[in-house]
Motif scaffolding. Structure first.
Motif, short mmCIF file in Angstrom:
data_model
loop_
_atom_site.label_atom_id
_atom_site.label_comp_id
_atom_site.label_asym_id
_atom_site.label_seq_id
_atom_site.Cartn_x
_atom_site.Cartn_y
_atom_site.Cartn_z
N CYS A 128 -1.94 14.61 -2.81
CA CYS A 128 -1.39 13.88 -3.94
C CYS A 128 -1.86 12.43 -3.84
N ASN A 129 -1.92 11.79 -4.98
CA ASN A 129 -2.28 10.38 -5.01
C ASN A 129 -1.99 9.83 -6.40
N THR A 130 -1.88 8.53 -6.47
CA THR A 130 -1.80 7.90 -7.78
C THR A 130 -3.19 7.89 -8.39
N LEU A 131 -3.26 7.66 -9.67
CA LEU A 131 -4.54 7.66 -10.39
C LEU A 131 -4.77 6.31 -11.03
N GLN A 172 0.85 -1.19 0.00
CA GLN A 172 0.00 0.00 0.00
C GLN A 172 0.89 1.24 0.00
N VAL A 173 0.59 2.16 -0.89
CA VAL A 173 1.37 3.37 -1.00
C VAL A 173 0.92 4.37 0.06
N SER A 199 -10.47 8.53 -11.08
CA SER A 199 -10.58 7.45 -10.11
C SER A 199 -9.22 7.27 -9.45
N ALA A 200 -9.22 7.19 -8.13
CA ALA A 200 -7.98 7.07 -7.38
C ALA A 200 -8.22 6.14 -6.19
N PRO A 201 -7.14 5.64 -5.60
CA PRO A 201 -7.30 4.81 -4.40
C PRO A 201 -8.01 5.57 -3.29
#
Length: 123
Positions: free
Chosen positions: A95-98, A1-2, A108-110
């Protein structure tokens, strides 16, 4: 998990600049698209800028020409240089990954998010 840690926010006058940083843990960072989001009080979270693992960028119309997103895959770090700040830029920035999406489109993101960093622009 990031896991993500945002920093660099603060109080600035209109027309000023800030540089936000996002440090991410885990090996997923370098292989995925990442984005900067912001959420103003009482409003939905908005995607303002994206950058692919190869460095291609996209921006929301509201920040285009003023904000610059960049990343260093070797350092698992991403930045958002914000210039000519306006009061309407006031928000908590995340910030987040997509998984998918682009600014001014659906995204859509985690579901896991960092604490964000507060940006306040005074007029």
């Amino acid at each position: 998990q990031v896991q993500m840690a945002e920093s660099g926010g603060g109080l600035v006058q209109a027309g000023g600049s800030l540089r936000l940083a996002c440090e991410a843990s885990g090996t997923i960072f370098r292989s995925t698209t990442w984005g900067w989001f912001r959420q103003a009080p009482g409003k939905q979270r908005v995607l303002v800028a994206t950058i692919t693992n190869g460095g291609s960028t996209n921006y929301a119309d509201s920040v285009k020409g003023r904000f610059t997103i960049s990343r260093d895959n070797a350092k698992n770090t991403m930045w958002l240089q914000m210039n000519i700040l306006k009061p309407e830029d006031t928000a908590v920035y995340y910030c987040n990954t997509l998984y998918s999406g682009l600014p001014d489109r659906g995204w859509s993101a985690p579901s896991t998010w960092g604490q964000g960093t507060q940006v306040t622009v005074s007029s």
